[in-house]
Write a protein that holds these residues in place. Structure first.
Motif, PDB file in Angstrom:
ATOM      1  N   UNK A 153       0.985 -13.314 -21.986  1.00 31.91           N
ATOM      2  CA  UNK A 153      -0.264 -14.054 -21.873  1.00 31.91           C
ATOM      3  C   UNK A 153      -1.390 -13.149 -21.396  1.00 31.91           C
ATOM      4  N   UNK A 154      -2.583 -13.437 -21.877  1.00 31.42           N
ATOM      5  CA  UNK A 154      -3.790 -12.778 -21.375  1.00 31.42           C
ATOM      6  C   UNK A 154      -4.459 -13.763 -20.429  1.00 31.42           C
ATOM      7  N   UNK A 155      -4.714 -13.333 -19.201  1.00 26.81           N
ATOM      8  CA  UNK A 155      -5.212 -14.245 -18.168  1.00 26.81           C
ATOM      9  C   UNK A 155      -6.516 -13.760 -17.586  1.00 26.81           C
ATOM     10  N   UNK A 156      -7.354 -14.708 -17.207  1.00 23.54           N
ATOM     11  CA  UNK A 156      -8.578 -14.417 -16.470  1.00 23.54           C
ATOM     12  C   UNK A 156      -8.645 -15.365 -15.287  1.00 23.54           C
ATOM     13  N   UNK A 157      -8.764 -14.809 -14.101  1.00 22.09           N
ATOM     14  CA  UNK A 157      -8.831 -15.642 -12.908  1.00 22.09           C
ATOM     15  C   UNK A 157     -10.178 -16.355 -12.851  1.00 22.09           C
ATOM     16  N   UNK A 158     -10.127 -17.665 -12.600  1.00 24.91           N
ATOM     17  CA  UNK A 158     -11.367 -18.437 -12.561  1.00 24.91           C
ATOM     18  C   UNK A 158     -11.582 -19.144 -11.222  1.00 24.91           C
ATOM     19  N   UNK A 299     -14.586 -13.682 -11.896  1.00 25.08           N
ATOM     20  CA  UNK A 299     -13.406 -13.560 -12.736  1.00 25.08           C
ATOM     21  C   UNK A 299     -12.837 -12.146 -12.668  1.00 25.08           C
ATOM     22  N   UNK A 300     -11.510 -12.066 -12.763  1.00 24.14           N
ATOM     23  CA  UNK A 300     -10.833 -10.783 -12.766  1.00 24.14           C
ATOM     24  C   UNK A 300      -9.767 -10.783 -13.845  1.00 24.14           C
ATOM     25  N   UNK A 301      -9.690  -9.711 -14.610  1.00 25.91           N
ATOM     26  CA  UNK A 301      -8.708  -9.611 -15.679  1.00 25.91           C
ATOM     27  C   UNK A 301      -7.352  -9.268 -15.087  1.00 25.91           C
ATOM     28  N   UNK A 302      -6.312  -9.975 -15.550  1.00 26.89           N
ATOM     29  CA  UNK A 302      -4.945  -9.679 -15.130  1.00 26.89           C
ATOM     30  C   UNK A 302      -4.057  -9.635 -16.353  1.00 26.89           C
ATOM     31  N   UNK A 303      -2.819  -9.238 -16.132  1.00 28.11           N
ATOM     32  CA  UNK A 303      -1.877  -9.190 -17.248  1.00 28.11           C
ATOM     33  C   UNK A 303      -0.861 -10.286 -17.181  1.00 28.11           C
TER      34      UNK A 303
END
Length: 303
Positions: A153-158, A299-303
């Motif tokens: 999954x590609x995730x973005x913290x919101x 927002x922060x990009x995660x894996x």
């Protein structure tokens, strides 16, 4: 119909539940779609629909193919738009999977504004607290609470979720307020029944900077819904530990009081996730951007 058009015939029939309704949507006749689907079944060697005189329903093989078809057709539409040198206006059905309370009260207002800005956009929203396979279920976008283990999954913290321990003023007047975590053993608890196991979710705290868990003591009620837990606490049944956004209104009104705020556990991330390794259709891209912009957390990009 040949090639991709057979998959279009199949997907539209699955979406509408009958050859007649799908034919009206595509501007053709039911027999044409039925023949196209029959050829596809022959080519794939599987049965895709259970057929009756009034409707068709997907077989397990059909459900799996339909989930993949939705993504495939969306990507084809997006590639066509990009090949024409344009970024397509968001349109079509955005299929979203959301946790119940957070989805209703936080995400739905964002999605409603999105549809108002983009009238060609439609929503298919599924509200529940269990995780589902996004690809298997044909989901465009999901919101998930907690740390993510699925690397596909590609995730973005919101946002983030904080747990708060609460009780009603009436309960505290009768039983007193706990001075520390050790004093909780003398109190009645409202426990959350986890849907996956049926067990009580442990209470979580920080003790001298260390994360600790304990089973809810003296359980007087076990409830599988956060709003129900808040209501039970408001009625004076005992202490409950719930996400802060569930108790926020009751705390603001004074119906509940937060206990041991200095022992709150570390907050959990709330992320918007999409399947990895695919082109994002315009409808998904604008939804991810809208959810990221709407929340206070950067927002922060995660894996």
């Amino acid at each position: 119909m040949h090639g991709l058009q057979q998959y279009v015939a199949f997907a539209e029939t699955a979406r509408h539940g009958s050859f007649a309704a799908a034919a009206r949507a595509l501007g053709t006749v039911p027999s044409t779609l039925a023949k196209a689907v029959a050829r596809l079944e022959t080519e794939l060697g599987v049965r895709l629909f259970h057929r009756t005189t009034r409707q068709v329903t997907l077989t397990p093989d059909g459900e799996r193919l339909y989930a993949h078809c939705q993504r495939l057709l969306a990507e084809v539409e997006e590639l066509q738009a990009q090949a024409a040198g344009t970024r397509s206006e968001p349109s079509g059905t955005l299929r979203v999977d959301l946790p119940i309370f957070y989805g209703k009260h936080v995400v739905m207002p964002v999605l409603a504004r999105l549809v108002q800005r983009h009238p060609a956009l439609r929503l298919d929203v599924r509200l529940h607290d269990a995780y589902v396979d996004l690809v298997q279920e044909g989901i465009d976008l999901a919101v998930r609470v907690g740390r993510l283990d699925d690397s596909s999954l590609v995730a973005r913290r919101i946002d983030q979720q904080r747990l708060v321990l609460c009780a009603s003023p009436a309960y505290l007047a009768a039983r007193g307020a706990p001075s520390d975590a050790a004093a909780l053993a003398a109190h009645a608890a409202i426990a959350f029944r986890m849907p996956s196991s049926g067990r009580h979710r442990p209470w979580q705290f920080l003790d001298n900077g260390q994360a600790v868990e304990m089973p809810p003591p003296n359980v007087v009620a076990r409830i599988n819904d956060g709003e129900g837990m808040v209501e039970a606490a408001r009625l004076g049944l005992g202490l409950c530990q719930v996400p802060d956004y569930m108790a926020a209104a009751a705390l603001a009104r004074g119906d509940l009081v937060e206990l041991l705020p200095g022992c709150r556990p570390e907050p959990l991330p709330i992320s918007v996730v999409v399947p990895g390794g695919k082109l994002l259709p315009a409808r998904v891209r604008v939804a991810v951007d809208a959810l990221s912009a709407a929340r206070a957390e950067p927002p922060a990009q995660t894996g």
